[in-house]
Write a protein that holds these residues in place. Structure first.
Motif, PDB file in Angstrom:
ATOM      1  N   PHE A   1       0.813  -1.216   0.000  1.00  0.00           N
ATOM      2  CA  PHE A   1       0.000   0.000   0.000  1.00  0.00           C
ATOM      3  C   PHE A   1       0.849   1.270   0.000  1.00  0.00           C
ATOM      4  O   PHE A   1       0.545   2.238   0.689  1.00  0.00           O
ATOM      5  N   SER A   2       1.903   1.247  -0.798  1.00  0.00           N
ATOM      6  CA  SER A   2       2.690   2.454  -0.981  1.00  0.00           C
ATOM      7  C   SER A   2       1.851   3.490  -1.728  1.00  0.00           C
ATOM      8  O   SER A   2       1.032   3.146  -2.586  1.00  0.00           O
ATOM      9  N   ILE A   3       2.066   4.773  -1.403  1.00  0.00           N
ATOM     10  CA  ILE A   3       1.278   5.820  -2.063  1.00  0.00           C
ATOM     11  C   ILE A   3       1.969   6.342  -3.330  1.00  0.00           C
ATOM     12  O   ILE A   3       1.473   7.248  -3.976  1.00  0.00           O
ATOM     13  N   THR A   4       3.117   5.766  -3.690  1.00  0.00           N
ATOM     14  CA  THR A   4       3.760   6.167  -4.940  1.00  0.00           C
ATOM     15  C   THR A   4       2.980   5.586  -6.125  1.00  0.00           C
ATOM     16  O   THR A   4       2.418   4.492  -6.022  1.00  0.00           O
ATOM     17  N   PRO A   5       2.922   6.287  -7.260  1.00  0.00           N
ATOM     18  CA  PRO A   5       2.110   5.828  -8.403  1.00  0.00           C
ATOM     19  C   PRO A   5       2.771   4.702  -9.189  1.00  0.00           C
ATOM     20  O   PRO A   5       3.152   4.872 -10.353  1.00  0.00           O
ATOM     21  N   ASP A   6       2.898   3.530  -8.588  1.00  0.00           N
ATOM     22  CA  ASP A   6       3.529   2.385  -9.236  1.00  0.00           C
ATOM     23  C   ASP A   6       2.510   1.702 -10.146  1.00  0.00           C
ATOM     24  O   ASP A   6       1.515   1.154  -9.659  1.00  0.00           O
ATOM     25  N   PRO A   7       2.723   1.699 -11.466  1.00  0.00           N
ATOM     26  CA  PRO A   7       1.740   1.094 -12.376  1.00  0.00           C
ATOM     27  C   PRO A   7       1.500  -0.388 -12.115  1.00  0.00           C
ATOM     28  O   PRO A   7       0.439  -0.915 -12.470  1.00  0.00           O
ATOM     29  N   ARG A   8       2.472  -1.092 -11.506  1.00  0.00           N
ATOM     30  CA  ARG A   8       2.263  -2.516 -11.233  1.00  0.00           C
ATOM     31  C   ARG A   8       1.076  -2.740 -10.296  1.00  0.00           C
ATOM     32  O   ARG A   8       0.420  -3.774 -10.353  1.00  0.00           O
ATOM     33  N   PHE A   9       0.819  -1.786  -9.432  1.00  0.00           N
ATOM     34  CA  PHE A   9      -0.250  -1.940  -8.454  1.00  0.00           C
ATOM     35  C   PHE A   9      -1.565  -1.322  -8.927  1.00  0.00           C
ATOM     36  O   PHE A   9      -2.535  -1.305  -8.184  1.00  0.00           O
ATOM     37  N   LEU A  10      -1.586  -0.798 -10.146  1.00  0.00           N
ATOM     38  CA  LEU A  10      -2.796  -0.140 -10.628  1.00  0.00           C
ATOM     39  C   LEU A  10      -3.937  -1.149 -10.731  1.00  0.00           C
ATOM     40  O   LEU A  10      -3.843  -2.153 -11.433  1.00  0.00           O
TER      41      LEU A  10
ATOM     42  N   ALA B   1     -10.768   5.940 -18.108  1.00  0.00           N
ATOM     43  CA  ALA B   1      -9.815   7.058 -18.078  1.00  0.00           C
ATOM     44  C   ALA B   1      -8.597   6.734 -18.934  1.00  0.00           C
ATOM     45  O   ALA B   1      -8.121   7.582 -19.716  1.00  0.00           O
ATOM     46  N   PHE B   2      -8.083   5.507 -18.805  1.00  0.00           N
ATOM     47  CA  PHE B   2      -6.939   5.096 -19.591  1.00  0.00           C
ATOM     48  C   PHE B   2      -7.267   5.128 -21.089  1.00  0.00           C
ATOM     49  O   PHE B   2      -6.452   5.573 -21.910  1.00  0.00           O
TER      50      PHE B   2
ATOM     51  N   THR C   1      -1.401   7.790 -11.486  1.00  0.00           N
ATOM     52  CA  THR C   1      -1.087   6.375 -11.695  1.00  0.00           C
ATOM     53  C   THR C   1      -1.551   5.917 -13.074  1.00  0.00           C
ATOM     54  O   THR C   1      -0.845   5.185 -13.774  1.00  0.00           O
ATOM     55  N   VAL C   2      -2.745   6.332 -13.484  1.00  0.00           N
ATOM     56  CA  VAL C   2      -3.236   6.002 -14.830  1.00  0.00           C
ATOM     57  C   VAL C   2      -2.302   6.590 -15.879  1.00  0.00           C
ATOM     58  O   VAL C   2      -1.983   5.946 -16.889  1.00  0.00           O
ATOM     59  N   CYS C   3      -1.843   7.796 -15.628  1.00  0.00           N
ATOM     60  CA  CYS C   3      -0.929   8.443 -16.575  1.00  0.00           C
ATOM     61  C   CYS C   3       0.385   7.674 -16.676  1.00  0.00           C
ATOM     62  O   CYS C   3       0.922   7.475 -17.773  1.00  0.00           O
ATOM     63  N   ARG C   4       0.919   7.240 -15.529  1.00  0.00           N
ATOM     64  CA  ARG C   4       2.152   6.453 -15.541  1.00  0.00           C
ATOM     65  C   ARG C   4       1.960   5.156 -16.318  1.00  0.00           C
ATOM     66  O   ARG C   4       2.846   4.698 -17.042  1.00  0.00           O
ATOM     67  N   CYS C   5       0.800   4.555 -16.148  1.00  0.00           N
ATOM     68  CA  CYS C   5       0.495   3.334 -16.895  1.00  0.00           C
ATOM     69  C   CYS C   5       0.478   3.617 -18.394  1.00  0.00           C
ATOM     70  O   CYS C   5       0.977   2.824 -19.193  1.00  0.00           O
TER      71      CYS C   5
END
Length: 559
Positions: free
Chosen positions: A13-22, A31-32, A58-62
């Motif tokens: 549950f890290s708050i960084t925008p990691d796409p793996r956890f999207l 949105a994507f 996060t969506v943007c990073r993905c």
């Protein structure tokens, strides 16, 4: 710290925008798709908005990880820049050469245009992504509009994606930015997760982190959704702190009390030692959540329950399985407001002494009707449990529903009885009607019975959500602001004329001019409100109370 205890490979549950956890909810997939459309189909200009923490970045990073071949991106993360600085940042991101000493916008635009023409000739796509775009100034937004003019007779040379908070929509609705708003070819607003999506989101992140264990029981997940409002960032913070708490106590799963403690720490509510207290409350879980939703929430915030605001009374048994996103919890303050009581209001019946439990009871379906019956009775009105939805009944009686997040000081400012949403020991939602707030004591209604209890006991359980009934002006649609015209402006002028003992201006339809705004600010200053010259709900409620002297009031009036 707790990863090994729960057999996790990494913190889930890290708050960084990691796409793996999207977690791609239906909303996130849409949105994507909008963002990808803007890049692949040369849509020109795409806008993605959403509340803080809903997953826009996060969506943007993905998207950035799945860009089509031959795509180059200029990513602007800090848009608090001038027009010149924005153009320089775009050129830097795309590795475009330009004279470093230049202060000319034209030089930078020419360099960018040459680069875009060359990329187009090589069939490469160039995209500009601006995050936190609500921070752009009108001057910079105008420069962004001018960038959309970089085109060939058949193609836009630069695909633009802007991500921002909802206030970006208000900014773009300004008349001076209408040309920019007209260039937007696709818009999407990313809302919070539903109750079911919140549970799936938690399970997804746990699975990515390496476990299939159900570390959050279903009832706790329901409470988590209520506390977080379905906002992914808040879910992450609460889950991370709850897992740490379970680890510290040696618990194999997160219990309701652990989640409550996590909420106090994460959301800013102080964790006080439990003292012997009268337990109370057997209001129904489904009724409690529905009643709070029924009271208003700016309807678009809870689309599934919003319909029930104006539809006939729902089947509460069915509602229990379809509860959806309440608003994110605000941080109630530690000390309650004090003050004065109701002149002309219905009298609050004497309190009873009853022991009740701080837990929800999903079989009790009368909480909705009892809560609204209590609130209506304080206004001297009858509530029909077999009639239309509560807010329909309120509208028929000339009242409106208002639900907000806030603190007890906000309730003290409104000075009207309120319906409060509480959280039980087991994480279930609980519901009560607050009639009087007098120093250290609160007078509340539970299950149709009025009771007195220490306000600190009530505060410890409060989620921060409250509901009041109020009386809007005729033809009221939204805050009455400078520049508005209409009967609501005439109503405001008459009320202020009465208050300040001046003759009202003639005419039924008037313009909200600076003179009227100055009087609104004067009243707001007298009432301790924000003196912005805008007659919003809080100002109108206080104005009506000051003029009529009629209750019901939340704070007791004393001789």
């Amino acid at each position: 710290m707790y990863a090994e205890f729960f057999h996790l490979k990494e913190p889930p549950f890290s708050i960084t925008p990691d796409p793996r956890f999207l977690y791609m909810s239906e909303r996130h997939r849409e949105a994507f798709a909008h963002l990808l459309y803007g890049v692949e189909n040369q849509g020109g200009f795409v806008l993605l908005t959403g509340e803080v923490g809903t997953g826009k970045t996060t969506v943007c990073r993905c998207l950035l990880e799945q860009l089509p071949p031959g795509t180059e991106v200029a990513l602007i993360l800090n848009p608090r820049v001038s027009a010149h600085e924005l153009l320089a940042s775009i050129c830097d991101e795309l590795r475009i050469s330009y004279p470093r000493e230049t202060t000319s916008v034209k030089v930078l635009v020419d360099a960018l245009n040459s680069f875009l023409l060359a990329a187009h000739a090589q069939q490469r796509t160039v995209a500009l992504v601006i995050d936190e775009a609500q921070n752009l100034t009108p001057e910079v937004l105008e420069q962004v509009r001018l960038l959309t003019n970089l085109e060939t007779p058949t193609h836009k040379l630069l695909q633009i994606i802007m991500l921002g908070q909802p206030e970006l929509l208000e900014i773009l609705s300004q008349p001076g930015l209408r040309q920019l708003a007209q260039r937007i070819t696709a818009r999407y607003h990313l809302g919070p997760l539903s109750r079911e999506e919140t549970a799936a989101y938690v399970r997804h992140r746990l699975a990515v982190a390496g476990t299939q264990q159900q570390l959050f029981p279903a009832r706790v997940l329901a409470g988590l959704h209520i506390l977080s409002g379905g906002t992914p960032r808040v879910i992450n913070a609460l889950c991370d702190r709850a897992l740490l708490g379970a680890y510290a106590q040696g618990k194999p799963v997160v219990e309701g009390r652990i989640l409550q403690q996590a909420a106090r720490e994460v959301l800013g509510r102080p964790a006080r030692p439990r003292r012997a207290r009268p337990a109370f409350l057997a209001a129904g879980t489904a009724a409690a959540v529905l009643a709070l939703a029924v009271a208003g929430w700016r309807l678009q915030a809870v689309p599934d329950l919003a319909a029930r605001l104006v539809d006939p009374a729902p089947d509460l048994a069915a509602v229990a399985t379809t509860l959806t996103s309440p608003p994110a919890v605000a941080s109630p303050e530690e000390a309650p407001g004090t003050g004065q009581s109701a002149a002309g209001a219905a009298e609050v019946p004497p309190a009873e002494s009853t022991d009740l439990a701080w837990t929800g009871d999903e079989t009790a379906a009368l909480g909705l009707d009892q809560a609204f019956a209590a609130l209506f009775s304080l206004w001297g009105l009858d509530y029909d449990p077999k009639g239309p939805a509560p807010c329909r009944q309120a509208e028929a009686l000339g009242l409106a529903c208002l639900v907000r997040q806030g603190r007890l000081s906000d309730l003290a400012q409104l000075d009207r009885p309120a319906v409060l949403w509480l959280i039980g020991d087991d994480g279930a939602p609980l519901f009560t009607t607050l009639a009087v707030l007098d120093g250290e004591e609160a007078r509340v209604s539970f299950g149709g019975a009025w009771q007195a209890l220490p306000s600190q006991d009530l505060l410890r359980r409060w989620s921060g959500s409250y509901t009041v009934l109020w009386q809007p002006p005729p033809d009221y649609q939204d805050s009455i602001r400078p520049g508005h015209q209409g009967t609501d402006v005439a109503w405001l002028d008459r009320r202020l004329a009465q208050l300040f003992q001046r003759p009202p201006r003639s005419g039924q339809i008037q313009t909200y001019d600076e003179e009227l705004a100055a009087q609104v600010r004067r009243f707001q200053e007298q009432q301790g409100l924000v003196a912005d010259g805008i007659a919003g709900v809080q100002t109108i409620i206080r104005l009506e109370g000051a003029l009529s002297g009629q209750g019901p009031f939340l704070r007791p009036r004393r001789e």
